[in-house]
Write an enzyme that holds these catalytic residues in place. Structure first.
Site, PDB file in Angstrom:
ATOM      1  CB  THR A  90      -9.976  -6.562  -4.106  1.00  0.00           C
ATOM      2  OG1 THR A  90      -9.476  -5.459  -3.112  1.00  0.00           O
ATOM      3  CG2 THR A  90      -8.625  -7.430  -4.394  1.00  0.00           C
ATOM      4  CB  CYS A 115     -10.743  -0.647  -4.656  1.00  0.00           C
ATOM      5  SG  CYS A 115     -10.157  -2.119  -3.634  1.00  0.00           S
ATOM      6  CG  ASN A 140      -8.089  -7.238  -0.387  1.00  0.00           C
ATOM      7  OD1 ASN A 140      -9.213  -7.745  -0.838  1.00  0.00           O
ATOM      8  ND2 ASN A 140      -7.747  -6.100  -0.892  1.00  0.00           N
ATOM      9  CG  ASN A 194      -1.979  -1.010   1.203  1.00  0.00           C
ATOM     10  OD1 ASN A 194      -2.944  -1.056   0.013  1.00  0.00           O
ATOM     11  ND2 ASN A 194      -2.279  -1.611   2.008  1.00  0.00           N
ATOM     12  CB  CYS A 232      -3.404  -4.935  -5.544  1.00  0.00           C
ATOM     13  SG  CYS A 232      -3.941  -3.536  -6.119  1.00  0.00           S
ATOM     14  N   GLY A 233      -6.454  -6.143  -6.674  1.00  0.00           N
ATOM     15  CA  GLY A 233      -7.121  -6.469  -8.043  1.00  0.00           C
ATOM     16  C   GLY A 233      -6.889  -5.696  -9.267  1.00  0.00           C
TER      17      GLY A 233
HETATM   18  N1  LIG Z   1      -5.529  -1.309   0.047  1.00  0.00           N
HETATM   19  C1  LIG Z   1      -5.983  -2.820  -0.163  1.00  0.00           C
HETATM   20  C2  LIG Z   1      -5.049  -3.349  -1.154  1.00  0.00           C
HETATM   21  C3  LIG Z   1      -5.238  -2.807  -2.408  1.00  0.00           C
HETATM   22  C4  LIG Z   1      -6.366  -3.128  -3.184  1.00  0.00           C
HETATM   23  C5  LIG Z   1      -6.418  -2.554  -4.477  1.00  0.00           C
HETATM   24  N2  LIG Z   1      -6.455  -1.118  -4.895  1.00  0.00           N
HETATM   25  C6  LIG Z   1      -7.332  -3.416  -5.752  1.00  0.00           C
HETATM   26  O1  LIG Z   1      -7.509  -2.841  -6.681  1.00  0.00           O
HETATM   27  O2  LIG Z   1      -7.942  -4.362  -5.181  1.00  0.00           O
HETATM   28  C7  LIG Z   1      -5.565  -3.469   1.117  1.00  0.00           C
HETATM   29  O3  LIG Z   1      -4.718  -2.818   1.995  1.00  0.00           O
HETATM   30  O4  LIG Z   1      -6.288  -4.504   1.254  1.00  0.00           O
END
Ligand SMILES: N[C@@H](CCC[C@H](N)C(=O)O)C(=O)O
EC number: 5.1.1.7
Length: 309
Positions: A240, A238, A178, A96, A105-106
């Site tokens: 995910t 985001c 996550n 992060n 991270c998707g």
């Molecule tokens: N901030 C998230 C990890 C990153 C997620 C990402 N931006 C996505 O696209 O999935 C975490 O700490 O779980």
């Protein structure tokens, strides 16, 4: 040319550029629906990317800038990925923007796939990428999108509440490798300022923090979200989170592909674009969206050494 600058005493001393010659550190910048990443290729896992170094690289004013960092390491060279090396040559060591480590991270995995293609490290459109959330399979579409098999969602039981100011909402706890809390709201503006993490309860629901998605309906199987990302603040997308939202929306709408045998596809609009999420009857979730490399450059190794401490 930046070599051998001659000082007034006539002695030629190496410039910082010269000193970095043997240890040049390449970087790229990429994004997926405007969730942006610093990409650091490091096949042998030789660069010490401390949390402070990652935070400095992701700093939008004093660094390169990004919501997160994709450390590109050969799976066989990383202790967390060795076991996946037979299945996936490359490991996405995701961090992060604040330097913390995340499981998945998707958007990052799509951009990671695009990077491997850009660097000529994959020969075909189908590839496997090791992540802390397991091996993910990506497909580089001819149209320029990337589709990723994101695995199954877990839906831990128990009520969760998220709040912003005076308002609070019930949220669905969805784990995509996550953690996510998905709250359906009447208006995305009600989410307010998402730079700080919205409080949630009970605290035991997310001992390691959580990504929080606020969602409104846009039409049948069409939603829009805003997100607070753990370790990054409000981001423009985001991946995910979009998957978590699609699953939460499907259950709310009475769609359960595992029970009915019918896949459920949701259009998920994010501030930075659009993602298409399909949950298949076997529970697998597929995400399709863009992934773009926008720049390449070099990190000054001396600067990195200074900020890494
Ligand atoms: N901030 C998230 C990890 C990153 C997620 C990402 N931006 C996505 O696209 O999935 C975490 O700490 O779980």
């Amino acid at each position: 040319m930046l070599t051998g600058a001659a000082a007034p005493d006539g002695v030629s001393r190496p410039t910082p550029y010269d000193r970095g010659m043997s240890t040049r550190i390449a970087f790229l910048k990429g994004h997926g629906t405007e969730n942006d990443f610093v990409i650091v290729p490091d096949p042998e896992n030789a660069i010490d990317l401390s949390p402070a170094a990652v935070a400095a690289l992701c700093d939008r004013r004093a660094g390169i800038g990004g919501d997160g960092l994709l450390h590109v390491v050969r799976s066989s060279a990383h202790p967390e990925a060795k076991d996946m090396a037979a299945e996936a040559e490359w490991f996405m060591d995701y961090r992060n923007g604040d330097g913390s480590v995340a499981e998945m991270c998707g958007n990052g995995v799509r951009v990671f796939a695009r990077y491997l293609q850009h660097a000529g490290l994959v020969t075909d459109g189908d590839l496997a990428i090791a992540t802390r959330g397991g091996v993910k399979r990506a497909h580089l579409d001819k149209e320029g999108d990337v589709t990723v098999g994101m695995g199954r969602a877990r839906l831990p039981e128990g009520d969760v509440t998220v709040s912003v100011g005076e308002r609070s909402w019930p949220a669905r706890n969805v784990n995509m490798g996550n953690p996510h809390a998905v709250a359906f709201v009447a208006d995305l503006a009600h989410a307010g300022d998402l730079s700080a993490a919205p409080p949630f309860s009970p605290a035991s629901a997310y001992p390691d923090g959580v990504n929080v998605e606020f969602v409104v309906d846009r039409g049948p199987r069409h939603v829009a979200l805003r997100v607070h990302e753990r370790g990054a603040g409000e981001t423009r997308s985001c991946g995910t989170g979009a998957c978590a939202v699609a699953v939460a929306a499907a259950r709310r709408d009475g769609a359960d592909p595992a029970a009915t045998g019918v896949p459920a596809t949701y259009v998920v609009d994010v501030p930075g674009g659009r993602l298409l999420i399909t949950e298949r009857p076997d529970g697998e979730i597929e995400m399709t969206g863009p992934a773009v490399i926008v720049a390449t450059g070099e990190i000054d190794p001396e600067w990195l050494e200074t900020v890494a401490r």
